[in-house]
Design an enzyme around this catalytic site. Sequence first.
Site, PDB file in Angstrom:
ATOM      1  N   HIS A  26      44.758  21.917  69.759  1.00  0.00           N
ATOM      2  CA  HIS A  26      43.922  22.005  68.562  1.00  0.00           C
ATOM      3  C   HIS A  26      44.132  20.802  67.644  1.00  0.00           C
ATOM      4  O   HIS A  26      43.171  20.141  67.221  1.00  0.00           O
ATOM      5  CB  HIS A  26      44.264  23.300  67.807  1.00  0.00           C
ATOM      6  CG  HIS A  26      43.417  23.527  66.598  1.00  0.00           C
ATOM      7  ND1 HIS A  26      42.218  24.191  66.647  1.00  0.00           N
ATOM      8  CD2 HIS A  26      43.604  23.170  65.302  1.00  0.00           C
ATOM      9  CE1 HIS A  26      41.689  24.248  65.433  1.00  0.00           C
ATOM     10  NE2 HIS A  26      42.515  23.628  64.594  1.00  0.00           N
ATOM     11  N   GLU A  27      45.386  20.523  67.339  1.00  0.00           N
ATOM     12  CA  GLU A  27      45.670  19.413  66.422  1.00  0.00           C
ATOM     13  C   GLU A  27      45.345  18.067  67.053  1.00  0.00           C
ATOM     14  O   GLU A  27      44.982  17.128  66.343  1.00  0.00           O
ATOM     15  CB  GLU A  27      47.133  19.459  65.978  1.00  0.00           C
ATOM     16  CG  GLU A  27      47.521  20.712  65.215  1.00  0.00           C
ATOM     17  CD  GLU A  27      46.667  20.958  63.981  1.00  0.00           C
ATOM     18  OE1 GLU A  27      46.139  19.978  63.413  1.00  0.00           O
ATOM     19  OE2 GLU A  27      46.524  22.128  63.580  1.00  0.00           O
ATOM     20  N   HIS A  30      41.770  17.221  66.138  1.00  0.00           N
ATOM     21  CA  HIS A  30      41.640  16.612  64.811  1.00  0.00           C
ATOM     22  C   HIS A  30      42.134  15.172  64.828  1.00  0.00           C
ATOM     23  O   HIS A  30      41.496  14.273  64.260  1.00  0.00           O
ATOM     24  CB  HIS A  30      42.466  17.404  63.789  1.00  0.00           C
ATOM     25  CG  HIS A  30      41.938  18.779  63.511  1.00  0.00           C
ATOM     26  ND1 HIS A  30      40.634  19.036  63.185  1.00  0.00           N
ATOM     27  CD2 HIS A  30      42.576  19.994  63.479  1.00  0.00           C
ATOM     28  CE1 HIS A  30      40.466  20.331  62.964  1.00  0.00           C
ATOM     29  NE2 HIS A  30      41.626  20.932  63.160  1.00  0.00           N
TER      30      HIS A  30
END
Length: 460
Positions: A26-27, A30
């Site tokens: 997920h990170e 980003h």
Amino acid sequence: MFLSVPPVLLAILAGIVVLGVLILVHELGHFLAAKSVGIAVIRFSFGLGPRSPLRVTWGETEYCVSWLPFGGYVKMAGLEEEGAAGQLEGPPGGGTWPKERTFDGKPLWARIYVIAAGVVMNAAFAVLVYALTAGVYGVREDRVTTLGSVDTTRVPLGAAALAQLKSGDRIVRINGDTMTGWRDIQAALLTADASMIRIEVAGRAQPVVIEVPRSEQQERADVAQALTPWREPVVGTVVAGQPGAAAGLRTGDRIVRADSVTVRRWEDFQAVLEDHPGTPVALVVRRGASEVPLTVTPRPSRGRDRATGRPATVGKIGIGEMPAPLRRYGVAGSIGQGFREAGGAAALVLYTLKGLVLGRLSPRDLGGPILIGQISGEVARMGLEPFLSFLALFSINLAILNLLPIPVLDGGHLVFLLFEGVRGRPLSEQVRQRWTQVGFAVLVAIMLLALANDVLRLFR
């Protein structure tokens, strides 16, 4: 897989792997999106709160592990959380950055792209894992619509008509929808919009009609569990060193009789074995064109009484039924299957969220890190394929939950950006800070509720 690892240790290790991999994915979404549009990334952290000594600076970004092993974050120039939420993301980044390198200095489309990238990355990861399992392991084809047994002892009063169903009935439609497999049947019973559920059976003029409101999710679950699929009494797996192997059972053997009981279904065979812990059972199996007599002594094991559901000593012999046919996929087919499986997982998560919001499901059903660890440990013990499937399912779950319009989550940030797009100017820092604090409080309350549910489950 991992059969010798203690359950508690396995739960901890598997939970760390599941959460660690999915948070990293997920990170990373980003991070890569921010880098691609020229935003300066100050810190990439696995975990929240104060930073541990495990950190290194490479280029303009600090990569670190933080002390609180929940979540993670990417701290970008110009995007700093305020208040308690900001404290969870460790100390602020030092130095100043030119406006064109900050999050706020980028056009609206770029900021939406960066915020949404984590969710997209989790969804893409799930599709990839589902595609990988389809390509490597294949997919068991779910084609069974024939009823094996009906247990009406614990169904609600409105579902008493289920007693009209008989072993061997083939369910063709539920509320007009054609059933192609047992998963369809289970989903139709659980998610039917109408309270009245019409079950059409091959060879019968009139359907079996039951009434269970959709708001009564536990009653719906009881109805779904009351029906079991027809399973042929053919041996699929034989575990070495167990009573079945010692008795001479082989893969492909069809059980004809057990203790003078004619066996038509796998459940018939299981019932005889469970009723004879430690007692020899005479078997007749069909092997090729011949019938072979065997004797097996079930090993006493902890289980549940079929009639009451209470803990009891039952007989086990270490064999499994013949699995469903396996369908193999090429590259294109695996990718297509990946999207189908991910879509099905997303529908399941959305259905659960809708049930919680509308009060159809109890908040007591929420689970936190302890439950995640328990489930992760159980599927890890089952093997790599189930573990990967759970990893993909949880990745979809994480993606959808992050889209909830709660400030602090990605969905909350996207709401702020959508307001900016409609108004033509961003919300003031004071308004964003106020709503961020509210969102943080809501998120903490949800986490505490989930953790409390986890603790209560341990004592049930």
